[in-house]
Design a protein around this motif. Structure first.
Motif, short mmCIF file in Angstrom:
data_model
loop_
_atom_site.label_atom_id
_atom_site.label_comp_id
_atom_site.label_asym_id
_atom_site.label_seq_id
_atom_site.Cartn_x
_atom_site.Cartn_y
_atom_site.Cartn_z
N ILE A 145 29.68 -51.21 57.24
CA ILE A 145 28.34 -50.86 57.71
C ILE A 145 28.41 -50.68 59.20
CG2 ILE A 145 26.02 -51.77 58.10
CD1 ILE A 145 26.05 -52.90 55.37
N PRO A 146 28.19 -49.57 59.81
CA PRO A 146 27.74 -48.34 59.18
C PRO A 146 28.84 -47.70 58.34
CG PRO A 146 28.20 -47.99 61.49
CD PRO A 146 28.32 -49.45 61.27
N GLU A 147 28.41 -46.88 57.40
CA GLU A 147 29.38 -46.31 56.47
C GLU A 147 30.21 -45.20 57.09
OE1 GLU A 147 27.04 -45.38 53.05
OE2 GLU A 147 27.74 -47.20 52.07
N GLN A 148 29.64 -44.57 58.13
CA GLN A 148 30.40 -43.51 58.80
C GLN A 148 30.52 -43.86 60.26
OE1 GLN A 148 28.61 -39.71 57.98
NE2 GLN A 148 30.12 -39.39 56.37
N ILE A 149 31.71 -43.75 60.79
CA ILE A 149 31.89 -44.05 62.20
C ILE A 149 32.68 -42.91 62.84
CG2 ILE A 149 31.79 -46.55 62.02
CD1 ILE A 149 34.86 -46.52 61.98
N THR A 150 32.52 -42.77 64.13
CA THR A 150 33.33 -41.79 64.84
C THR A 150 34.63 -42.45 65.24
OG1 THR A 150 32.44 -42.39 66.98
CG2 THR A 150 31.26 -40.68 65.77
N GLN A 151 35.47 -41.62 65.82
CA GLN A 151 36.79 -42.12 66.20
C GLN A 151 36.68 -43.28 67.18
OE1 GLN A 151 39.15 -39.07 67.89
NE2 GLN A 151 40.93 -40.37 68.14
N ALA A 152 35.69 -43.25 68.04
CA ALA A 152 35.59 -44.25 69.10
C ALA A 152 34.95 -45.54 68.61
CB ALA A 152 34.78 -43.69 70.25
N ASP A 153 34.23 -45.47 67.50
CA ASP A 153 33.52 -46.66 67.03
C ASP A 153 34.49 -47.68 66.46
OD1 ASP A 153 31.22 -45.47 67.71
OD2 ASP A 153 30.74 -44.74 65.70
N ILE A 154 34.04 -48.92 66.51
CA ILE A 154 34.81 -49.94 65.82
C ILE A 154 34.27 -50.07 64.41
CG2 ILE A 154 35.61 -51.29 67.77
CD1 ILE A 154 33.14 -53.04 67.36
N GLN A 155 35.10 -50.54 63.54
CA GLN A 155 34.70 -50.62 62.14
C GLN A 155 34.10 -52.00 61.87
OE1 GLN A 155 37.11 -48.91 58.74
NE2 GLN A 155 37.77 -51.02 58.73
N LEU A 156 32.88 -51.97 61.39
CA LEU A 156 32.21 -53.23 61.06
C LEU A 156 32.07 -53.32 59.56
CD1 LEU A 156 29.45 -53.04 63.78
CD2 LEU A 156 31.47 -54.48 63.81
N VAL A 157 32.32 -54.50 59.05
CA VAL A 157 32.17 -54.67 57.60
C VAL A 157 31.28 -55.86 57.32
CG1 VAL A 157 34.34 -53.59 56.97
CG2 VAL A 157 34.29 -56.02 57.50
N LEU A 158 30.71 -55.82 56.15
CA LEU A 158 29.75 -56.84 55.76
C LEU A 158 30.28 -57.59 54.55
CD1 LEU A 158 26.71 -57.74 56.28
CD2 LEU A 158 26.22 -56.36 54.28
N TYR A 159 30.18 -58.90 54.61
CA TYR A 159 30.57 -59.68 53.45
C TYR A 159 29.41 -60.58 53.04
CZ TYR A 159 32.84 -62.90 50.33
OH TYR A 159 33.16 -63.63 49.22
N GLN A 160 29.17 -60.61 51.74
CA GLN A 160 28.05 -61.41 51.26
C GLN A 160 28.54 -62.44 50.25
OE1 GLN A 160 25.96 -57.99 49.87
NE2 GLN A 160 24.31 -58.37 51.32
#
Lengths: 607, 574
Positions: free
Chosen positions: A138-153
């Motif tokens: 989340i977010p599901e789409q990121i640009t090259q510069a963004d960091i990848q965030l993930v959600l765990y429930q």
């Protein structure tokens, strides 16, 4: 999502009303959730106590449907204190349970305890559950510069059909950069670890949702499909070929891909991408290759020692979110390391899953290609798999090789356990293919020999056939004629030699004897020649042959004349010079004739 | 051969030439007729089955020679036949009759043919054939043929590189072919002569020269070996037979030395030699027979000294060995090294530039199956095969207009190019850029051909616009047209940020326009060494009601967008 969670909460509250299943109580539950990889591992240590009077031998584990869907692997082992050894031999049997009065939103597994729990007894065991696709970017789409965030429930309270006396939960994250997390009472954060609890006296079916939203730039390597082909050759090799269809399972990349940014600051621009994969191949793996449909991929490194072989492969391009690639790796293994014999049966003992580190495989198909002529095939796998049989036609196969196909979905590295394929195979069958080749070549050569020696013309009366045959006969006769002529010529040579002897020794008698012998021989030869000549009368080369014979006659006469002259000369005791003079003219003619005869012979030879 | 290569026209012209030569030199025979007539008939039919050739097999001038010779051979065959059945007197009458009538008919037919051929602009010849006959033709009229590096004339070193020692053996082979000039050897001579000419015109026709050179130098080598081994054999067997000769001579008690014997016999022997020279082989076999001493004597005259022939043999073998070494080297380095995977040796070992396959693999796995890729035609087949994507133009260069369209797009400014590509339903544009690592055969170096080919069909592209004082340059002196064209922009997009100056290692200069943005394209992928850059066409902009007038002339297919933009207040793209 929020609303869904809310619904779920309502549901669990509804569940709370239902009566407890048995009198078991979990006196202590320690849960550790490892989010340090894209494969989520939940390791729990549970102490179960029998508070009722009846003897209990089964403990139920509950998972919400959402989690159960993603569950790849579940194992329960008795707790062994600090020295935690995951020995599959002592694993407690786990099976899916389906008690009647349980809500549909829960999936239950029952763990059979080694011996029943009497009243007041307690037992401690570990449960390891492995989930795939449990981290949602989340977010599901990121640009090259963004960091990848993930959600765990998950739930802060252990969801269980039993009441839990004391419990705690710790969530291990890859690093300390946390976007957000659910704060409940007793929530502590230590660097990259979030701790919930301890909570005491939580009733059964209690659910308290938590969500952790954090940064994860770990390789989200997911193989959509992996086909492993293990081919056994009893000549000493086990060939493993693995076809991967790989995808980066993290947040989809959108917008531009800039190589410049990626090269200049790879850790910032393109942090979510992964560049390489590591495969731990068995020791003594050889002939390793790494390729795809357009040829060899040159970016790979192989390091090996006696314990393992490490293969580091780089896909052709860095893998960004949602990017796909496909490749094949293959390696050969020594047969004696993997193939054994027991009770007259052979069995292959090899690992089930891919050697790649931290790879999730959505669909794994393992094909074991047994040598042709194997029978009584059976498979022993440590976990349930779908299986069927095929045949594969390869080189020099007649009825194909039996192939055992095993299929399993949702495979994680924990599935990389040994499985066995038992079969019967006679050692003699090994010789089948070489013998086939040998006999094939043998018959080919035999056929060639037969063809060369047999007369296989269809019409024995056709003109061309007859002509050919006649021509062959003529040639044979000409050959004979040639032989005779050359024998004549050698006779002439003998005569000449006798003359030479004469000049040296002056032995006229010997010379005369030689002459006599030569005469006889020549007569015989001319007799032999006659029938041949009549045969050749009609053939096209008759003229040459006749000319040859005539010339030879002439030569013969001349030689005789010369011989007699010389012998005469000696008899009359003439001087050598004198004889020389007399013979000189004849000698010249002789050489000329000899020359002609030779020419003719050669000409005929060429026909 | 028709299936594989257009070079078959060489063969179908070479064979008639040989047949004609045979007829003219009076070597006509029924064998020749049997060999040639079915070849023409069957060959033409089979060639016509190949889709590419089709009716061209009977319509273009390249195939004309074979038909002409086909007619001639029939006339000749007919004449021979008539000659056979008529008496000489009648034959003469018939000849005068036929010749007078035939001449008239021939004149008429030839006149018609010439008129037909002359009426077509290229005189019925295809561009490639014409550029063979007139090497300057292509550069004048058909840039697409001239643009291919294979179509350039070769340099001298390339001959030595390709055929090496054969270059020296070929003349010897030609001489050997002439010694007894037979039908077969005249064909070889004709073959080598024509192929040398054609290979001199186009590099790629070295392919035609290669077998011819191999054949002739093989003949030369075989002749040389024949002579040397023959003389060695003679010298060896001669030594044994000499004793007999000596014995014969002593019998007559004339102590003549061996050399004297040779001398005395020399005149008559050589006289005899002449007539029987025709077939050397005969004599050679002679030499082997110890029984024929006289012959052996004769043979000795043709023989070289033992030592020199052994040494020459060794040298020949050595030459062959070196040639083999050279061939292996050339096959490994020059021919087998794929132009798609480049390697460079540096101090720290071999460095592999696998950028092409990297890009193709990316296209294969990360684009939709239906996406179309536009690139210069050089990469067409590669993209089709390796990336499995549809391309707009590829290496089959029949459709000149299509290639010109892509060339025009590449030489147009961004917006015009986007429109062209969009009208072709292109999703990705692929350019090859060698400026970062110094790969010289990149698209910027090929760009002038794109301009020329594009300008050949679309006259608004003018070559002088891209040249500053007749010079092609991309530095600050370059023309604005050049600096604004799509090819320049796609190649150098963000290139300046690599080293801060934008130094192009192929052109050895700093680029002219350093900082610019792309408005209609976005970078989709660039390979590790920047050798292949793939750009994605941005989707068409939504039209805003007030601005529709402006884009009315656009060909873009944004038919549904006005409605949508009506509901939307803000255009997200502006």
């Amino acid at each position: 999502m929020e609303s869904f969670r809310f619904c779920f909460l309502m549901l669990t509250i509804a569940i709370l009303a239902s009566p407890a299943l048995s009198d078991l109580v979990l006196s202590k539950v320690d849960r550790r959730i490892y989010l340090t990889s894209h494969i989520v591992r939940i390791s729990s240590t549970m102490k179960v106590e029998n508070a009722g009077s009846e003897k209990e031998s089964k403990v139920l584990l509950a998972f919400p449907e959402q989690q159960a869907k993603n569950m790849a692997y579940l194992i329960a082992t008795p707790h062994e204190g600090k020295g935690k050894g995951k020995n599959p031999v002592v694993a407690l049997p786990v099976e899916a349970a389906n008690p009647k009065d349980m809500p549909a939103a829960l999936t239950l597994y029952s763990v059979s305890l080694p011996k029943g729990l009497a009243e007041g007894d307690s037992f401690t065991f570990d449960v390891l559950a492995v989930f795939t696709h449990a981290l949602r970017p989340i977010p599901e789409q990121i640009t090259q510069a963004d960091i990848q965030l993930v959600l765990y429930q998950d739930s802060a309270h252990y969801l269980s059909p039993y009441a839990v006396k004391v419990q705690s939960l710790s969530v291990k994250l890859p690093d300390s950069r946390i976007e957000s997390y659910t704060k409940l009472e007793n929530t502590k954060i230590h660097g990259s670890e979030i701790k919930y609890g301890p909570y005491e006296n939580i009733p059964s079916f209690s659910y308290s949702p938590i969500a952790v939203h954090f940064e994860s730039n770990l390789p989200f390597a997911v193989a959509h499909e992996l086909v492993r082909e293990i081919e056994i050759s009893h000549w000493g090799n086990v060939q493993v070929t693995e076809h991967y269809k790989l995808i980066h399972g993290g947040a989809q990349s959108k917008g531009e891909f800039s190589r410049l940014d990626f090269q200049a600051r790879p850790n910032v621009r393109g942090a979510s991408a992964f560049r390489y994969l590591v495969a731990n191949l068995p020791p003594r793996a050889h002939s390793v290759y790494y390729r795809d449909e357009i040829g060899n991929i040159s970016t790979s490194h192989l390091r090996g020692d006696s314990k393992k072989t490490e293969l580091l492969i780089e896909p052709r391009y860095p893998m960004f979110g949602g990017w796909r690639t496909a490749f094949t790796i293959g390696y050969g293994l020594p047969l004696q390391d993997f193939l054994f014999e027991s009770d007259g049966k052979r069995f292959l003992n090899i690992t089930f899953s891919s050697p790649m580190v931290e790879l999730v495989i959505d669909a794994l198909i393992v094909k074991v290609v047994l040598p042709e002529g194997s029978s009584d095939i059976s498979v022993a796998a440590p976990f349930p798999v779908e299986q069927w049989q095929e045949t594969k036609i390869s080189h020099l196969d007649i009825d194909g090789r039996p192939v055992v196909v095993l299929k399993k979905t949702n495979v994680v590295p924990e599935h990389n356990q040994f499985f066995q394929v038992y079969y019967h195979f006679s050692q003699l069958s090994m010789l089948r293919e070489p013998l086939m080749l040998i006999s094939g070549f043998f018959f080919f050569f035999v056929a060639c020999i037969v063809y060369m020696h047999a007369d296989i013309s269809i019409s024995k009366s056709s003109a061309s056939y007859l002509a050919k045959q006649q021509w062959e006969e003529v040639q044979a006769v000409i050959q004979q004629v040639q032989n005779i002529i050359s024998r004549c010529l050698t006779t002439h040579d003998n005569l000449e030699a006798s003359l030479r002897d004469l000049s040296r020794t002056g032995n006229i008698q010997a010379c005369k004897a030689a002459r006599k012998a030569a005469d006889g021989l020549l007569k015989e030869l001319s007799k032999e020649l006659k029938p041949l000549l009549t045969f050749l009368q009609s053939s096209p080369s008759a003229a040459q042959v006749e000319e040859l014979v005539a010339k030879e006659r002439e030569l013969q006469e001349k030689v005789m004349v010369k011989h007699s002259t010389v012998v005469d000369g000696y008899e009359k005791k003439l001087g050598a010079r004198d004889i020389e003079n007399r013979v000189a003219l004849q000698q010249q003619k002789l050489t000329a004739l000899r020359q002609e005869v030779d020419d003719l012979l050669e000409f005929i030879d060429e026909i | 051969m028709v299936c594989s290569w257009g070079g078959y026209t060489f063969i179908i012209n070479l064979i008639p030439m040989h047949v004609l030569l045979c007829i003219v030199t009076g070597r006509f025979s029924s064998r020749l007729y049997i060999a040639y007539a079915p070849l023409v008939v069957l060959g033409t039919l089979l060639a016509a089955l190949v889709p590419v050739v089709g009716f061209n097999a009977v319509m273009t001038s390249e195939h004309f020679a074979s038909f002409l010779v086909f007619i001639i051979i029939h006339v000749v065959a007919f004449v021979y036949y008539i000659k056979g059945i008529l008496s000489p007197k009648m034959f003469k009458v018939a000849v005068t009759l036929v010749v007078s009538v035939g001449l008239a008919v021939c004149c008429a037919v030839i006149a018609v043919l010439i008129a037909l051929v002359a009426s077509s602009p290229t005189k019925g010849w295809s561009g490639r054939s014409l550029s063979l006959l007139d090497p300057t033709y292509a550069s004048k009229y058909i840039p697409i043929i001239a643009s291919v590096s294979e179509h350039q004339p070769p340099t001298w070193p390339s001959y030595f590189m390709d055929i090496n020692v054969l270059a020296f053996l070929v003349p010897a082979g030609i001489i050997a072919c002439f010694l007894p000039l037979s039908d077969a050897s005249s064909f070889v001579v004709l073959y080598i002569a024509t192929s040398v000419y054609f290979s001199g015109v186009m590099v790629r026709l070295m392919l035609v020269l290669a077998p011819a050179a191999c054949i002739t130098s093989g003949i030369a080598l075989s002749q040389a070996f024949d002579v040397f081994t023959g003389s060695i054999k003679f010298q060896l067997t001669g030594a044994s037979s000499n004793t007999e000769v000596d014995a014969a001579e002593t019998s007559s008690s004339t102590a003549e030395s061996q050399t004297d014997a040779v001398k005395t016999e020399k005149p008559e022997e050589t006289a005899k030699n002449r007539p029987s020279r025709k077939s050397k082989k005969k004599e050679r076999e002679h030499g082997e027979k110890p029984s024929t001493e006289a012959k052996a004597e004769k043979k000795r005259l043709l023989a070289l000294p033992l030592e020199s022939s052994v040494i020459s043999l060794l040298l020949l073998v050595l030459l062959g060995a070196f040639y083999v070494v050279h061939c292996v080297w050339a096959a490994a380095e020059a021919y087998s090294a794929p132009s798609i995977v480049l390697t460079s040796r540096s101090h720290d070992g071999l460095h592999v530039f696998d950028d092409f396959r990297e890009a193709y693999a990316w296209l294969r796995h990360n684009t939709d199956v239906d996406d179309k890729v536009a690139s210069w035609w050089d990469y067409g087949y590669q993209t089709t095969a390796m990336a499995n994507r549809t391309v707009i133009v590829d290496n089959n260069t029949w459709n000149n207009t299509h290639i010109a369209t892509v060339g025009t797009a590449m030489s147009s400014p961004e917006r015009a190019a986007w429109e062209i590509f969009h009208s072709l339903d292109v999703k990705y544009v692929l350019v090859v850029f060698g400026g970062l690592v110094g790969y010289p055969s990149d698209d910027i170096n090929k760009f002038l051909w794109m301009v020329r080919i594009g300008g050949g069909v679309f006259p608004h592209i003018k070559e002088p616009d891209y040249l500053r004082d007749g010079q092609y340059r991309i530095d600050s002196q370059a023309t604005p047209t050049m600096l604004n064209c799509l090819m320049y922009k796609l190649s150098y997009y963000r290139f300046v940020e690599t080293d801060g100056k934008g130094f192009d290692r192929v052109r050895q200069t700093e680029i002219g326009k350093k900082y610019f943005k792309l408005t209609h394209f976005e970078e989709a992928f660039t390979t590790h060494h920047w050798m292949v850059r793939i750009y994605k066409l941005k989707p068409p902009k939504n039209r805003i009601r007030g601005k529709t007038k402006k884009s009315k002339s656009k060909t873009s297919s944004t038919t549904s967008s006005p409605k949508r933009s009506g509901t939307k207040k803000k255009n997200p793209w502006q």
